[in-house]
Design an enzyme around this catalytic site. Sequence first.
Site, PDB file in Angstrom:
ATOM      1  N   PRO A  64       0.788  -1.223   0.000  1.00 27.31           N
ATOM      2  CA  PRO A  64       0.000   0.000   0.000  1.00 27.31           C
ATOM      3  C   PRO A  64       0.822   1.275   0.000  1.00 27.31           C
ATOM      4  O   PRO A  64       1.845   1.365   0.683  1.00 27.31           O
ATOM      5  CB  PRO A  64      -0.839  -0.107   1.288  1.00 27.31           C
ATOM      6  CG  PRO A  64      -0.202  -1.179   2.093  1.00 27.31           C
ATOM      7  CD  PRO A  64       0.489  -2.093   1.142  1.00 27.31           C
TER       8      PRO A  64
ATOM      9  N   ARG B  37       5.308  12.043  -3.247  1.00 29.20           N
ATOM     10  CA  ARG B  37       5.155  12.604  -1.900  1.00 29.20           C
ATOM     11  C   ARG B  37       6.367  12.156  -1.066  1.00 29.20           C
ATOM     12  O   ARG B  37       6.971  11.132  -1.351  1.00 29.20           O
ATOM     13  CB  ARG B  37       3.897  12.057  -1.189  1.00 29.20           C
ATOM     14  CG  ARG B  37       2.575  12.429  -1.803  1.00 29.20           C
ATOM     15  CD  ARG B  37       2.065  13.772  -1.281  1.00 29.20           C
ATOM     16  NE  ARG B  37       0.695  14.037  -1.695  1.00 29.20           N
ATOM     17  CZ  ARG B  37       0.337  14.393  -2.927  1.00 29.20           C
ATOM     18  NH1 ARG B  37       1.255  14.497  -3.868  1.00 29.20           N
ATOM     19  NH2 ARG B  37      -0.935  14.640  -3.229  1.00 29.20           N
TER      20      ARG B  37
ATOM     21  N   TYR C 225      11.401   8.710   0.891  1.00 31.98           N
ATOM     22  CA  TYR C 225      11.317   7.634  -0.103  1.00 31.98           C
ATOM     23  C   TYR C 225      12.005   7.951  -1.430  1.00 31.98           C
ATOM     24  O   TYR C 225      12.007   7.113  -2.336  1.00 31.98           O
ATOM     25  CB  TYR C 225       9.838   7.282  -0.348  1.00 31.98           C
ATOM     26  CG  TYR C 225       9.151   6.776   0.907  1.00 31.98           C
ATOM     27  CD1 TYR C 225       9.541   5.586   1.510  1.00 31.98           C
ATOM     28  CD2 TYR C 225       8.133   7.508   1.517  1.00 31.98           C
ATOM     29  CE1 TYR C 225       8.937   5.135   2.676  1.00 31.98           C
ATOM     30  CE2 TYR C 225       7.521   7.061   2.680  1.00 31.98           C
ATOM     31  CZ  TYR C 225       7.930   5.875   3.249  1.00 31.98           C
ATOM     32  OH  TYR C 225       7.332   5.431   4.398  1.00 31.98           O
TER      33      TYR C 225
ATOM     34  N   ASN D 146       8.072  -5.651  -0.922  1.00 35.90           N
ATOM     35  CA  ASN D 146       7.980  -4.531   0.016  1.00 35.90           C
ATOM     36  C   ASN D 146       6.513  -4.436   0.408  1.00 35.90           C
ATOM     37  O   ASN D 146       5.705  -3.882  -0.331  1.00 35.90           O
ATOM     38  CB  ASN D 146       8.453  -3.223  -0.620  1.00 35.90           C
ATOM     39  CG  ASN D 146       8.403  -2.065   0.368  1.00 35.90           C
ATOM     40  OD1 ASN D 146       7.806  -2.169   1.440  1.00 35.90           O
ATOM     41  ND2 ASN D 146       9.019  -0.955   0.003  1.00 35.90           N
TER      42      ASN D 146
ATOM     43  N   ALA E 145       3.125  -0.819   4.822  1.00 40.34           N
ATOM     44  CA  ALA E 145       2.722  -0.859   6.238  1.00 40.34           C
ATOM     45  C   ALA E 145       2.224  -2.239   6.672  1.00 40.34           C
ATOM     46  O   ALA E 145       2.224  -2.550   7.867  1.00 40.34           O
ATOM     47  CB  ALA E 145       1.658   0.203   6.500  1.00 40.34           C
TER      48      ALA E 145
ATOM     49  N   ASP F 146       1.614 -15.748   6.323  1.00 41.09           N
ATOM     50  CA  ASP F 146       1.118 -17.103   6.048  1.00 41.09           C
ATOM     51  C   ASP F 146       1.209 -17.427   4.557  1.00 41.09           C
ATOM     52  O   ASP F 146       1.600 -18.538   4.184  1.00 41.09           O
ATOM     53  CB  ASP F 146      -0.330 -17.252   6.520  1.00 41.09           C
ATOM     54  CG  ASP F 146      -0.464 -17.323   8.041  1.00 41.09           C
ATOM     55  OD1 ASP F 146       0.560 -17.527   8.722  1.00 41.09           O
ATOM     56  OD2 ASP F 146      -1.593 -17.173   8.534  1.00 41.09           O
TER      57      ASP F 146
ATOM     58  N   GLU G  32      12.841  -9.422   1.467  1.00 32.67           N
ATOM     59  CA  GLU G  32      12.027  -8.281   1.939  1.00 32.67           C
ATOM     60  C   GLU G  32      12.829  -6.997   1.716  1.00 32.67           C
ATOM     61  O   GLU G  32      14.005  -6.931   2.092  1.00 32.67           O
ATOM     62  CB  GLU G  32      11.747  -8.498   3.431  1.00 32.67           C
ATOM     63  CG  GLU G  32      10.979  -7.391   4.110  1.00 32.67           C
ATOM     64  CD  GLU G  32      10.807  -7.684   5.617  1.00 32.67           C
ATOM     65  OE1 GLU G  32      11.154  -8.808   6.079  1.00 32.67           O
ATOM     66  OE2 GLU G  32      10.351  -6.770   6.323  1.00 32.67           O
TER      67      GLU G  32
ATOM     68  N   HIS H 135      12.808  -2.725   2.113  1.00 38.08           N
ATOM     69  CA  HIS H 135      12.244  -1.455   2.573  1.00 38.08           C
ATOM     70  C   HIS H 135      13.109  -0.325   2.063  1.00 38.08           C
ATOM     71  O   HIS H 135      14.342  -0.375   2.202  1.00 38.08           O
ATOM     72  CB  HIS H 135      12.153  -1.399   4.102  1.00 38.08           C
ATOM     73  CG  HIS H 135      11.251  -2.459   4.632  1.00 38.08           C
ATOM     74  ND1 HIS H 135       9.883  -2.372   4.505  1.00 38.08           N
ATOM     75  CD2 HIS H 135      11.511  -3.656   5.208  1.00 38.08           C
ATOM     76  CE1 HIS H 135       9.345  -3.465   4.999  1.00 38.08           C
ATOM     77  NE2 HIS H 135      10.314  -4.272   5.429  1.00 38.08           N
ATOM     78  N   ILE H 136      12.464   0.658   1.506  1.00 33.25           N
ATOM     79  CA  ILE H 136      13.189   1.800   0.941  1.00 33.25           C
ATOM     80  C   ILE H 136      13.871   2.578   2.071  1.00 33.25           C
ATOM     81  O   ILE H 136      15.038   2.961   1.968  1.00 33.25           O
ATOM     82  CB  ILE H 136      12.210   2.692   0.159  1.00 33.25           C
ATOM     83  CG1 ILE H 136      11.630   1.901  -1.022  1.00 33.25           C
ATOM     84  CG2 ILE H 136      12.887   3.972  -0.312  1.00 33.25           C
ATOM     85  CD1 ILE H 136      10.413   2.538  -1.667  1.00 33.25           C
ATOM     86  N   SER H 137      13.131   2.805   3.142  1.00 36.28           N
ATOM     87  CA  SER H 137      13.686   3.508   4.304  1.00 36.28           C
ATOM     88  C   SER H 137      14.263   2.485   5.284  1.00 36.28           C
ATOM     89  O   SER H 137      13.963   1.288   5.194  1.00 36.28           O
ATOM     90  CB  SER H 137      12.586   4.334   4.987  1.00 36.28           C
ATOM     91  OG  SER H 137      11.566   3.478   5.497  1.00 36.28           O
TER      92      SER H 137
ATOM     93  N   ARG I 142      13.283   4.492  12.377  1.00 36.78           N
ATOM     94  CA  ARG I 142      12.019   5.245  12.385  1.00 36.78           C
ATOM     95  C   ARG I 142      11.206   4.907  13.651  1.00 36.78           C
ATOM     96  O   ARG I 142      11.752   4.404  14.625  1.00 36.78           O
ATOM     97  CB  ARG I 142      11.266   4.950  11.089  1.00 36.78           C
ATOM     98  CG  ARG I 142      12.088   5.347   9.845  1.00 36.78           C
ATOM     99  CD  ARG I 142      11.324   5.142   8.561  1.00 36.78           C
ATOM    100  NE  ARG I 142      10.158   6.011   8.492  1.00 36.78           N
ATOM    101  CZ  ARG I 142       9.227   5.889   7.540  1.00 36.78           C
ATOM    102  NH1 ARG I 142       9.334   4.955   6.600  1.00 36.78           N
ATOM    103  NH2 ARG I 142       8.192   6.709   7.526  1.00 36.78           N
TER     104      ARG I 142
HETATM  105  O1  CA2 Z   1      10.499   1.917   3.778  1.00 37.89           O
HETATM  106  C1  CA2 Z   1       9.648   1.240   3.202  1.00 37.89           C
HETATM  107  O2  CA2 Z   1       9.810   0.792   2.066  1.00 37.89           O
HETATM  108  C2  CA2 Z   1       8.294   0.979   3.877  1.00 37.89           C
HETATM  109  O3  CA2 Z   1       7.915  -0.353   3.581  1.00 37.89           O
HETATM  110  C3  CA2 Z   1       7.326   1.958   3.268  1.00 37.89           C
HETATM  111  C4  CA2 Z   1       5.941   1.949   3.931  1.00 37.89           C
HETATM  112  C5  CA2 Z   1       6.059   2.052   5.443  1.00 37.89           C
HETATM  113  O4  CA2 Z   1       4.771   1.917   6.027  1.00 37.89           O
HETATM  114  C6  CA2 Z   1       6.983   0.994   6.001  1.00 37.89           C
HETATM  115  O5  CA2 Z   1       7.066   1.172   7.405  1.00 37.89           O
HETATM  116  C7  CA2 Z   1       8.370   1.126   5.389  1.00 37.89           C
HETATM  117  C8  CA2 Z   1       5.101   3.122   3.427  1.00 37.89           C
HETATM  118  C9  CA2 Z   1       5.006   3.224   1.959  1.00 37.89           C
HETATM  119  C10 CA2 Z   1       4.434   4.562   1.632  1.00 37.89           C
HETATM  120  O6  CA2 Z   1       5.017   4.985   0.439  1.00 37.89           O
HETATM  121  C11 CA2 Z   1       4.893   6.293   0.115  1.00 37.89           C
HETATM  122  C12 CA2 Z   1       5.709   6.730  -0.889  1.00 37.89           C
HETATM  123  C13 CA2 Z   1       5.680   8.041  -1.267  1.00 37.89           C
HETATM  124  C14 CA2 Z   1       4.784   8.920  -0.652  1.00 37.89           C
HETATM  125  C15 CA2 Z   1       3.953   8.454   0.340  1.00 37.89           C
HETATM  126  C16 CA2 Z   1       4.004   7.134   0.717  1.00 37.89           C
END
Ligand code: CA2
Length: 146
Positions: free
Chosen positions: A11, A19, A24, A75, A78, A88, A99, A101-103, A108
Amino acid sequence: MARLIQIINGPNLNLLGKRQPEIYGHETLDDVEADCMALAADLGLDCALYQSNYEGAIIDCIHTARDEADAIVINPGAYTHTSVAILDALNAFEGPVIEVHISNIHKRESFRHHSYVSLRADAVIAGCGTEGYQLALRRMATLFPD
Ligand code: CA2
């Protein structure tokens, strides 16, 4: 036949590059797809990208991958921190799972520090920006030598 790597994004990742670039980055999901397709071809892999904002749709994609893909890069967004159902589904997939994660989720909020998916993942990449997807593909190439 080249191995197929299914890349799954959860998601809000459709908003990538539009954004919160301070977290990100500036690349859009289309940019990530183009980069991954090009690198996969260089590595002799096939690659398919899927994104959904719906947990059930992500689970269906993982189920389809059981028959059609050799490995998964995911990825879960959330859902990483909430979804036993995605865990599962991944547990029913036999190939390697990475797995991404960009961040750096560990730098965090504390609610991002736990990942259900990490209980299944063979590797976890966090904090490398969108380059993390490419690092995952390179690892898949190591796991699937010609
Ligand atoms: O760091 C990641 O890749 C996350 O999986 C990104 C999720 C966050 O809930 C995880 O804790 C870490 C959120 C993705 C939201 O992506 C956006 C990208 C641009 C603007 C807004 C949201």
